[in-house]
Design a protein around this motif. Sequence first.
Motif, PDB file in Angstrom:
ATOM      1  N   GLY A  35       0.818  -1.207   0.000  1.00  0.00           N
ATOM      2  CA  GLY A  35       0.000   0.000   0.000  1.00  0.00           C
ATOM      3  C   GLY A  35       0.852   1.257   0.000  1.00  0.00           C
ATOM      4  O   GLY A  35       2.061   1.218   0.182  1.00  0.00           O
ATOM      5  N   GLY A  36       0.189   2.366  -0.159  1.00  0.00           N
ATOM      6  CA  GLY A  36       0.892   3.641  -0.185  1.00  0.00           C
ATOM      7  C   GLY A  36       1.084   4.192   1.204  1.00  0.00           C
ATOM      8  O   GLY A  36       0.625   3.640   2.196  1.00  0.00           O
ATOM      9  N   SER A  37       1.795   5.303   1.283  1.00  0.00           N
ATOM     10  CA  SER A  37       1.996   5.930   2.579  1.00  0.00           C
ATOM     11  C   SER A  37       0.688   6.555   3.032  1.00  0.00           C
ATOM     12  O   SER A  37      -0.090   7.075   2.233  1.00  0.00           O
ATOM     13  N   LYS A  38       0.448   6.491   4.316  1.00  0.00           N
ATOM     14  CA  LYS A  38      -0.797   7.020   4.859  1.00  0.00           C
ATOM     15  C   LYS A  38      -0.619   8.500   5.169  1.00  0.00           C
ATOM     16  O   LYS A  38       0.307   8.900   5.861  1.00  0.00           O
ATOM     17  N   LYS A  39      -1.541   9.282   4.675  1.00  0.00           N
ATOM     18  CA  LYS A  39      -1.490  10.719   4.894  1.00  0.00           C
ATOM     19  C   LYS A  39      -2.366  11.059   6.095  1.00  0.00           C
ATOM     20  O   LYS A  39      -3.444  10.496   6.260  1.00  0.00           O
ATOM     21  N   PRO A  40      -1.915  11.974   6.924  1.00  0.00           N
ATOM     22  CA  PRO A  40      -2.746  12.351   8.065  1.00  0.00           C
ATOM     23  C   PRO A  40      -4.012  13.058   7.588  1.00  0.00           C
ATOM     24  O   PRO A  40      -4.017  13.745   6.568  1.00  0.00           O
ATOM     25  N   ALA A  41      -5.068  12.867   8.346  1.00  0.00           N
ATOM     26  CA  ALA A  41      -6.340  13.481   7.977  1.00  0.00           C
ATOM     27  C   ALA A  41      -6.228  14.995   8.109  1.00  0.00           C
ATOM     28  O   ALA A  41      -5.763  15.513   9.126  1.00  0.00           O
ATOM     29  N   ALA A  42      -6.634  15.676   7.082  1.00  0.00           N
ATOM     30  CA  ALA A  42      -6.573  17.132   7.093  1.00  0.00           C
ATOM     31  C   ALA A  42      -7.748  17.683   7.886  1.00  0.00           C
ATOM     32  O   ALA A  42      -8.871  17.200   7.772  1.00  0.00           O
ATOM     33  N   THR A  43      -7.475  18.676   8.689  1.00  0.00           N
ATOM     34  CA  THR A  43      -8.547  19.300   9.454  1.00  0.00           C
ATOM     35  C   THR A  43      -9.285  20.274   8.549  1.00  0.00           C
ATOM     36  O   THR A  43      -8.700  20.874   7.649  1.00  0.00           O
ATOM     37  N   PRO A  44     -10.560  20.441   8.782  1.00  0.00           N
ATOM     38  CA  PRO A  44     -11.305  21.395   7.952  1.00  0.00           C
ATOM     39  C   PRO A  44     -10.836  22.815   8.250  1.00  0.00           C
ATOM     40  O   PRO A  44     -10.313  23.099   9.339  1.00  0.00           O
ATOM     41  N   PRO A  45     -11.017  23.721   7.312  1.00  0.00           N
ATOM     42  CA  PRO A  45     -10.562  25.097   7.530  1.00  0.00           C
ATOM     43  C   PRO A  45     -11.369  25.762   8.650  1.00  0.00           C
ATOM     44  O   PRO A  45     -12.547  25.485   8.840  1.00  0.00           O
ATOM     45  N   ILE A  46     -10.707  26.625   9.391  1.00  0.00           N
ATOM     46  CA  ILE A  46     -11.359  27.347  10.485  1.00  0.00           C
ATOM     47  C   ILE A  46     -11.885  28.655   9.916  1.00  0.00           C
ATOM     48  O   ILE A  46     -11.119  29.504   9.463  1.00  0.00           O
ATOM     49  N   ASN A  47     -13.196  28.808   9.958  1.00  0.00           N
ATOM     50  CA  ASN A  47     -13.828  30.028   9.451  1.00  0.00           C
ATOM     51  C   ASN A  47     -14.129  30.942  10.632  1.00  0.00           C
ATOM     52  O   ASN A  47     -15.253  31.010  11.125  1.00  0.00           O
ATOM     53  N   ALA A  48     -13.114  31.649  11.077  1.00  0.00           N
ATOM     54  CA  ALA A  48     -13.270  32.555  12.212  1.00  0.00           C
ATOM     55  C   ALA A  48     -13.396  33.985  11.701  1.00  0.00           C
ATOM     56  O   ALA A  48     -12.798  34.364  10.694  1.00  0.00           O
ATOM     57  N   SER A  49     -14.171  34.757  12.440  1.00  0.00           N
ATOM     58  CA  SER A  49     -14.369  36.149  12.016  1.00  0.00           C
ATOM     59  C   SER A  49     -13.215  37.049  12.452  1.00  0.00           C
ATOM     60  O   SER A  49     -12.969  38.069  11.825  1.00  0.00           O
ATOM     61  N   THR A  50     -12.501  36.663  13.521  1.00  0.00           N
ATOM     62  CA  THR A  50     -11.364  37.464  13.985  1.00  0.00           C
ATOM     63  C   THR A  50     -10.163  36.542  14.218  1.00  0.00           C
ATOM     64  O   THR A  50     -10.326  35.343  14.436  1.00  0.00           O
ATOM     65  N   PRO A  51      -8.965  37.109  14.201  1.00  0.00           N
ATOM     66  CA  PRO A  51      -7.778  36.290  14.486  1.00  0.00           C
ATOM     67  C   PRO A  51      -7.792  35.714  15.907  1.00  0.00           C
ATOM     68  O   PRO A  51      -7.296  34.621  16.144  1.00  0.00           O
ATOM     69  N   ASP A  52      -8.361  36.470  16.857  1.00  0.00           N
ATOM     70  CA  ASP A  52      -8.442  35.970  18.236  1.00  0.00           C
ATOM     71  C   ASP A  52      -9.311  34.723  18.307  1.00  0.00           C
ATOM     72  O   ASP A  52      -9.000  33.771  19.021  1.00  0.00           O
ATOM     73  N   GLU A  53     -10.388  34.727  17.575  1.00  0.00           N
ATOM     74  CA  GLU A  53     -11.278  33.564  17.554  1.00  0.00           C
ATOM     75  C   GLU A  53     -10.567  32.357  16.934  1.00  0.00           C
ATOM     76  O   GLU A  53     -10.681  31.229  17.423  1.00  0.00           O
ATOM     77  N   ALA A  54      -9.804  32.576  15.885  1.00  0.00           N
ATOM     78  CA  ALA A  54      -9.060  31.492  15.241  1.00  0.00           C
ATOM     79  C   ALA A  54      -8.019  30.925  16.206  1.00  0.00           C
ATOM     80  O   ALA A  54      -7.859  29.704  16.295  1.00  0.00           O
ATOM     81  N   ASP A  55      -7.314  31.794  16.943  1.00  0.00           N
ATOM     82  CA  ASP A  55      -6.335  31.320  17.932  1.00  0.00           C
ATOM     83  C   ASP A  55      -7.017  30.508  19.020  1.00  0.00           C
ATOM     84  O   ASP A  55      -6.497  29.479  19.460  1.00  0.00           O
ATOM     85  N   PHE A  56      -8.173  30.982  19.476  1.00  0.00           N
ATOM     86  CA  PHE A  56      -8.902  30.267  20.519  1.00  0.00           C
ATOM     87  C   PHE A  56      -9.288  28.868  20.043  1.00  0.00           C
ATOM     88  O   PHE A  56      -9.131  27.887  20.768  1.00  0.00           O
ATOM     89  N   ILE A  57      -9.778  28.763  18.826  1.00  0.00           N
ATOM     90  CA  ILE A  57     -10.202  27.466  18.290  1.00  0.00           C
ATOM     91  C   ILE A  57      -8.999  26.532  18.158  1.00  0.00           C
ATOM     92  O   ILE A  57      -9.070  25.352  18.518  1.00  0.00           O
ATOM     93  N   GLN A  58      -7.883  27.030  17.658  1.00  0.00           N
ATOM     94  CA  GLN A  58      -6.688  26.197  17.512  1.00  0.00           C
ATOM     95  C   GLN A  58      -6.170  25.723  18.858  1.00  0.00           C
ATOM     96  O   GLN A  58      -5.802  24.556  19.011  1.00  0.00           O
ATOM     97  N   ASN A  59      -6.148  26.608  19.844  1.00  0.00           N
ATOM     98  CA  ASN A  59      -5.696  26.203  21.181  1.00  0.00           C
ATOM     99  C   ASN A  59      -6.640  25.175  21.785  1.00  0.00           C
ATOM    100  O   ASN A  59      -6.199  24.226  22.428  1.00  0.00           O
TER     101      ASN A  59
END
Length: 73
Positions: A35-59
């Motif tokens: 078989g081929g190499s297994k690729k890690p599952a990609a996370t869906p994009p974070i649709n945050a309205s502000t950068p602070d919200e995106a940081d909070f979601i990632q943390n």
Amino acid sequence: MVAYYSIFGRQVGSHHLAMAVLAGLFGGTYVGLSGGSKKPAATPPINASTPDEADFIQNFLKQADAEEKKTKH
């Protein structure tokens, strides 16, 4: 006695040809079925309205993954 074949101007014994064929067969089967190499599952994009919200979601996701790994082991 061994039968010899002339391949590319060299005398090759039939037992060497048989071993080469078997090695190619089993080696090719191993590579084909591994078989081929297994690729890690990609996370869906974070649709945050502000950068602070995106940081909070990632943390939050990092903390949730860390807790999940602790409970598994």
